[in-house]
Each structure stands twice: as C-alpha cells, then as structure tokens.
Design an enzyme around this catalytic site. Sequence first.
Site, PDB file in Angstrom:
ATOM      1  N   LYS A 134       5.921   5.599  -1.075  1.00 22.25           N
ATOM      2  CA  LYS A 134       6.805   6.381  -0.197  1.00 22.25           C
ATOM      3  C   LYS A 134       8.262   6.341  -0.687  1.00 22.25           C
ATOM      4  CE  LYS A 134       4.077   6.406   4.081  1.00 22.25           C
ATOM      5  NZ  LYS A 134       3.983   5.895   5.463  1.00 22.25           N
ATOM      6  N   HIS A 175       2.228  10.250  -2.063  1.00 21.51           N
ATOM      7  CA  HIS A 175       2.664   8.839  -2.117  1.00 21.51           C
ATOM      8  C   HIS A 175       1.627   7.877  -2.703  1.00 21.51           C
ATOM      9  CE1 HIS A 175       0.786   8.235   1.931  1.00 21.51           C
ATOM     10  NE2 HIS A 175       0.765   6.957   1.597  1.00 21.51           N
ATOM     11  N   HIS A 181      -5.933   4.159  -0.484  1.00 18.47           N
ATOM     12  CA  HIS A 181      -5.953   3.823   0.946  1.00 18.47           C
ATOM     13  C   HIS A 181      -6.018   5.033   1.869  1.00 18.47           C
ATOM     14  CE1 HIS A 181      -1.534   4.332   0.546  1.00 18.47           C
ATOM     15  NE2 HIS A 181      -1.506   4.500   1.858  1.00 18.47           N
ATOM     16  N   ASP A 222      -4.387  -0.027   7.967  1.00 17.75           N
ATOM     17  CA  ASP A 222      -3.222   0.864   8.023  1.00 17.75           C
ATOM     18  C   ASP A 222      -3.296   1.797   9.235  1.00 17.75           C
ATOM     19  OD1 ASP A 222      -0.845   2.105   7.108  1.00 17.75           O
ATOM     20  OD2 ASP A 222      -2.008   3.648   6.071  1.00 17.75           O
ATOM     21  N   HIS A 273       0.808  -1.228   0.000  1.00 18.32           N
ATOM     22  CA  HIS A 273       0.000   0.000   0.000  1.00 18.32           C
ATOM     23  C   HIS A 273       0.841   1.278   0.000  1.00 18.32           C
ATOM     24  CE1 HIS A 273       0.762  -0.477   4.352  1.00 18.32           C
ATOM     25  NE2 HIS A 273       0.530   0.822   4.467  1.00 18.32           N
ATOM     26  N   ASP A 274       1.995   1.260   0.672  1.00 16.78           N
ATOM     27  CA  ASP A 274       2.802   2.481   0.807  1.00 16.78           C
ATOM     28  C   ASP A 274       4.048   2.488  -0.073  1.00 16.78           C
ATOM     29  OD1 ASP A 274       1.403   4.158   2.499  1.00 16.78           O
ATOM     30  OD2 ASP A 274       2.312   3.379   4.340  1.00 16.78           O
TER      31      ASP A 274
HETATM   32  P1  C2E Z   1       1.541   6.141   8.606  1.00 12.70           P
HETATM   33  O1  C2E Z   1       2.455   6.447   9.756  1.00 12.70           O
HETATM   34  O2  C2E Z   1       1.552   4.720   8.089  1.00 12.70           O
HETATM   35  O3  C2E Z   1       0.087   6.529   9.049  1.00 12.70           O
HETATM   36  C1  C2E Z   1      -1.015   6.109   8.297  1.00 12.70           C
HETATM   37  C2  C2E Z   1      -2.274   6.841   8.718  1.00 12.70           C
HETATM   38  O4  C2E Z   1      -2.587   6.548  10.071  1.00 12.70           O
HETATM   39  C3  C2E Z   1      -2.187   8.356   8.672  1.00 12.70           C
HETATM   40  O5  C2E Z   1      -2.388   8.839   7.362  1.00 12.70           O
HETATM   41  C4  C2E Z   1      -3.355   8.743   9.575  1.00 12.70           C
HETATM   42  O6  C2E Z   1      -4.573   8.602   8.900  1.00 12.70           O
HETATM   43  C5  C2E Z   1      -3.283   7.664  10.629  1.00 12.70           C
HETATM   44  N1  C2E Z   1      -2.582   8.171  11.808  1.00 12.70           N
HETATM   45  C6  C2E Z   1      -1.282   8.026  12.139  1.00 12.70           C
HETATM   46  N2  C2E Z   1      -1.023   8.629  13.302  1.00 12.70           N
HETATM   47  C7  C2E Z   1      -2.169   9.173  13.732  1.00 12.70           C
HETATM   48  C8  C2E Z   1      -2.542   9.923  14.908  1.00 12.70           C
HETATM   49  O7  C2E Z   1      -1.738  10.216  15.800  1.00 12.70           O
HETATM   50  N3  C2E Z   1      -3.856  10.301  14.991  1.00 12.70           N
HETATM   51  C9  C2E Z   1      -4.767   9.996  14.031  1.00 12.70           C
HETATM   52  N4  C2E Z   1      -6.047  10.401  14.179  1.00 12.70           N
HETATM   53  N5  C2E Z   1      -4.454   9.288  12.915  1.00 12.70           N
HETATM   54  C10 C2E Z   1      -3.179   8.890  12.782  1.00 12.70           C
HETATM   55  P2  C2E Z   1      -1.859  10.300   6.987  1.00 12.70           P
HETATM   56  O8  C2E Z   1      -2.175  11.291   8.054  1.00 12.70           O
HETATM   57  O9  C2E Z   1      -2.384  10.593   5.631  1.00 12.70           O
HETATM   58  O10 C2E Z   1      -0.293  10.130   6.904  1.00 12.70           O
HETATM   59  C11 C2E Z   1       0.327   9.390   5.891  1.00 12.70           C
HETATM   60  C12 C2E Z   1       1.750   9.183   6.225  1.00 12.70           C
HETATM   61  O11 C2E Z   1       2.382  10.443   6.390  1.00 12.70           O
HETATM   62  C13 C2E Z   1       1.977   8.454   7.568  1.00 12.70           C
HETATM   63  O12 C2E Z   1       1.892   7.084   7.388  1.00 12.70           O
HETATM   64  C14 C2E Z   1       3.378   8.936   7.902  1.00 12.70           C
HETATM   65  O13 C2E Z   1       4.348   8.237   7.156  1.00 12.70           O
HETATM   66  C15 C2E Z   1       3.375  10.358   7.404  1.00 12.70           C
HETATM   67  N6  C2E Z   1       3.014  11.333   8.469  1.00 12.70           N
HETATM   68  C16 C2E Z   1       1.795  11.802   8.783  1.00 12.70           C
HETATM   69  N7  C2E Z   1       1.865  12.693   9.771  1.00 12.70           N
HETATM   70  C17 C2E Z   1       3.179  12.792  10.108  1.00 12.70           C
HETATM   71  C18 C2E Z   1       3.919  13.562  11.068  1.00 12.70           C
HETATM   72  O14 C2E Z   1       3.362  14.351  11.835  1.00 12.70           O
HETATM   73  N8  C2E Z   1       5.273  13.394  11.118  1.00 12.70           N
HETATM   74  C19 C2E Z   1       5.907  12.530  10.298  1.00 12.70           C
HETATM   75  N9  C2E Z   1       7.233  12.403  10.409  1.00 12.70           N
HETATM   76  N10 C2E Z   1       5.249  11.775   9.379  1.00 12.70           N
HETATM   77  C20 C2E Z   1       3.907  11.910   9.274  1.00 12.70           C
HETATM   78 FE    FE Z   2      -0.125   5.544   3.072  1.00  9.23          FE
HETATM   79 FE    FE Z   3       1.043   2.473   6.014  1.00 10.68          FE
END
Ligand code: C2E
Ligand code: FE
Ligand code: FE
Length: 413
Positions: A252, A277, A303, A353, A248-249
């Site tokens: 990235k 991504h 996704h 995810d 799925h990712d």
């Molecule tokens: P990921 O870490 O695999 O997170 C996937 C999804 O999980 C996120 O999509 C979001 O919908 C949810 N998620 C993750 N952490 C939280 C949280 O603390 N609260 C809530 N409510 N949902 C959460 P999203 O937001 O579209 O982010 C996609 C990707 O972007 C993430 O994949 C991560 O790789 C990156 N990302 C997002 N926010 C941050 C951030 O604040 N810092 C960093 N370093 N990366 C981020």
């Molecule tokens: Fe993703």
């Molecule tokens: Fe993921």
Amino acid sequence: MDTEKAMLKRVIALGQMMTEMKDTDMLMERILTEARKLSNCDAGSIYKCEGKELLFSYTQNDTQQKALPLGKKLLYSTFRMPIDEKSIAGFAAYHNATLNIDDVYKLDKSLPYSFNPTFDLQTDYHTGSMLTIPMKTTSGKVIGVLQLINALDADGKVIAFNEEELPFIHYFANTAAVALERADMTRHIILRMISMAELRDPKETGAHVNRVGAYSAEIYEAWAQKHEIPETDLQHNKDLLRVAAMLHDVGKVGIADAILKKPGKLSDEEYDTMKTHPYIGALLFNDSASELDTMSQEIAIGHHERWDGCGYPGYISMTDGKPLPDKTLPNGRALGKAGEEAPLWARIVAIADVYDALSSRRSYKEPWTQDDVFAELERSAGSQFDPELIEVFLSIRETVEGVRQKYPDAEDR
Ligand code: C2E
Ligand code: FE
Ligand code: FE
Ligand code: SIN
Ligand code: SIN
C-alpha cells in the site's frame, strides 16, 4: 535432574535456537517453556523493562492450563508496575539482583519488597517458591525479568529452587535477554517502517498489523496441531508467520493517499488501482534472501486470492505485473489462484485480514459486531476462504478475541 555437563550442553543449544527466532511473542513463549523445563517448575512470567516501569508481558501456569479444555489457551491481561524496591520483580530489575525465595508467604518483614497476593487470591492458585532473575544483555543492560514459580520435586510437590542450578539459569536468562532485545528491535523496526509509510491512519496501523500477525500465528498453530506437524517445525513456521503476516499490506506504500485514505466507497477505477498493492508488496521481497522474505512475498502477493479462484491478482508476471500470457481471461484479467494454488500462509492471512477489517472501523466503514463477523466468515467458507481454515478459525474464537483485546485500536483504548 541433569548432570552439569548435560545441562551446559542444553543451555548452549537453547542459545543457538533462540538466536534464530524472529518474533518477540514467540520468543517469550520459548524462553519461559525452556526455563521451566530447566528448573522443573509449575509456572512463570516474563516482565519487560519499559522506561521506569516493568510490563508484565507473558505468563505460563501448568496447573491452570491443565484445568482448561484441550487446545484452550490461558488468557491473561498485561499490567505495569514501577521498577523500585517494593515488589519482587521490581527489586530484581532495580538492583540487577537474583532473588531465590523458598516461600513468598514467609518473607522477612524487614525486607523492602513484599509478595503481592492479588493473583493468588483471584485465581485460587498458591505461590510457594519463587526464583526471580534479571535478564541482562551483553552490554549489561537489564531488559526484563524472568520469574519462575513453584519448583516441583519428582512427585509434583512444591520445593525450593536448587541453588546449584542457578549458574545455568543465569546463563540462559542472559542469552534470552540478547535474543529478546533483538526480536523487540525487529518488531519495532517493522512497525516504524509501516508507520512512516503512513498506511491508512497512523494511529491505527501498529495495532492492525500486530493483530493480523497474531491471528495468523494462532490459526497456523491450531491447523498444524490438527495436522500433527512436528513441534519444532510448528514453532519455526509460527515464528516466521507472526512477522511475515505483519507485512501483508506493505504494498500500500505504492498507493496514492487520495485512494488509500478516501472516506467513502472507491470507484471501480480506484479499486483497480488499490488491487495493485499485492504486486507492489511482493516486489519488495523480490530478491528473497531468506525464508522470511519468501514467506513475506507469498503473503503479500497471495492474501487477496480467493478459494473459488475469483480473487486477485491471480497469475501475473513478477516482471511487469501483467497477466501471464497463458493465464489471461477473455476480459483481460489474470486467472485467479484457486484452492491450494495460493500458499497456506496466504490463505491464513486472508482470513486474519478480513476478520480484522470487518471487526474494525475503517475510513470507509463502521465496525461489525463479533457475531456478525464470525457469521460472515463462516458463510464465506468454500467461496472466499479455505473451508478447513475457517473451521480451525471458528474453533479458536476465544483466543482470537483475546488477541483483539491485547492490541486495541487507538480510539478504543
Ligand atoms: P482492508 O481495509 O484491510 O480490507 C481488507 C479486506 O477485508 C478487503 O479486501 C475485503 O476483502 C474485506 N472487507 C473490508 N471491508 C469489508 C466489508 O464491508 N464487507 C466485506 N464483505 N468485506 C470487507 P479488498 O476488498 O480487496 O480491499 C483491499 C483494500 O482496499 C482494503 O483493505 C482497503 O484499504 C481498500 N478498500 C476496499 N474497499 C474500499 C472502499 O470502499 N473505500 C476505501 N477508502 N478503501 C477501500
Ligand atoms: Fe491487502
Ligand atoms: Fe490488511
Ligand atoms: C514496539 O513498538 O516495539 C512494540 C509495540 C507493540 O507491540 O504494540
Ligand atoms: C468493499 O469494496 O468495501 C469490499 C468489497 C468486497 O470484497 O466485498
């Protein structure tokens, strides 16, 4: 019992079916189910060879399964044992020999191997007859052991395994070995590819993608049972989804490390970059040659869509990633895909995810407690997620937590 000719036809058809399967876990489930049908037995296990050890990889037990509430899955833990003469499975792998034992509690004391009664003692099960077969590929390599337990007669009484059926079971086990070696290779290559791309912390990657694959497969299975999807379609789709969800990712790979591995919160601009991504991932499957490619592409692009239509990337052109002219909102972004406009596969992976992201440590967040995670997902039903799929997800909580234990993060191991 089948006539010989019917049995031969069946094992040949099974060989064809196994060759088409992609995922190693799905394949083991199929192999054991079919081997148990061929020999009419109550239980069985598959061990895989890993170096000088056997890894207990998969098991089924009808008696124990029937004692569980409908829809609940038998949970088991994996363990390793040496490939030597001391255990029954070890002996079979070591000597590439089949052991057909009528009663494991009456083994001759002069034999090098003995039966380990731990499992029986722990579970109140009684093992009687046992057929243990090495799984050998065409090149002669033993890749694992198929162990069948408690052959049953027409009245359900435990009997010895039938010697006359052994040639068929052997043929089956060797076909299964070839299919299993290939499926293991597929999983290995995907994990290797993802780890080479160094998505996130390399330590964590393999476990995260395996978990998202496995949760997605479980969610789909429970959904498909509820919708009475025919068993062959269910198995076929679940197999593809287990593999496609792992990817799925992959998009990235196109995101700079400074953003991907940033320890803190992303700026709005960085988050916008991150949001490309799904499109980058979808491009990798653009010349969709197979059903697996198509499903992988639908998952990569879809996704992060949301049920309420506020997700991303929405309706974009696959040529340049820009919003489609007739789907562009006043703020310049693309209209999101709401409800069932995002394919089922993508809606499933969205849940898997986020469940995994919330449950795990990330460079930017601490893990949440399981109660908090489930509460958050339940709260987001109908806004972020397909409400029916959330209902299904909540109903398989124990299975989901079982998967978590099977693929722990490196730091928690
Ligand atoms: P990921 O870490 O695999 O997170 C996937 C999804 O999980 C996120 O999509 C979001 O919908 C949810 N998620 C993750 N952490 C939280 C949280 O603390 N609260 C809530 N409510 N949902 C959460 P999203 O937001 O579209 O982010 C996609 C990707 O972007 C993430 O994949 C991560 O790789 C990156 N990302 C997002 N926010 C941050 C951030 O604040 N810092 C960093 N370093 N990366 C981020
Ligand atoms: Fe993703
Ligand atoms: Fe993921
Ligand atoms: C592999 O490396 O091929 C499999 C690893 C795993 O399933 O965790
Ligand atoms: C985050 O930026 O950490 C996640 C944002 C969200 O989807 O709530």
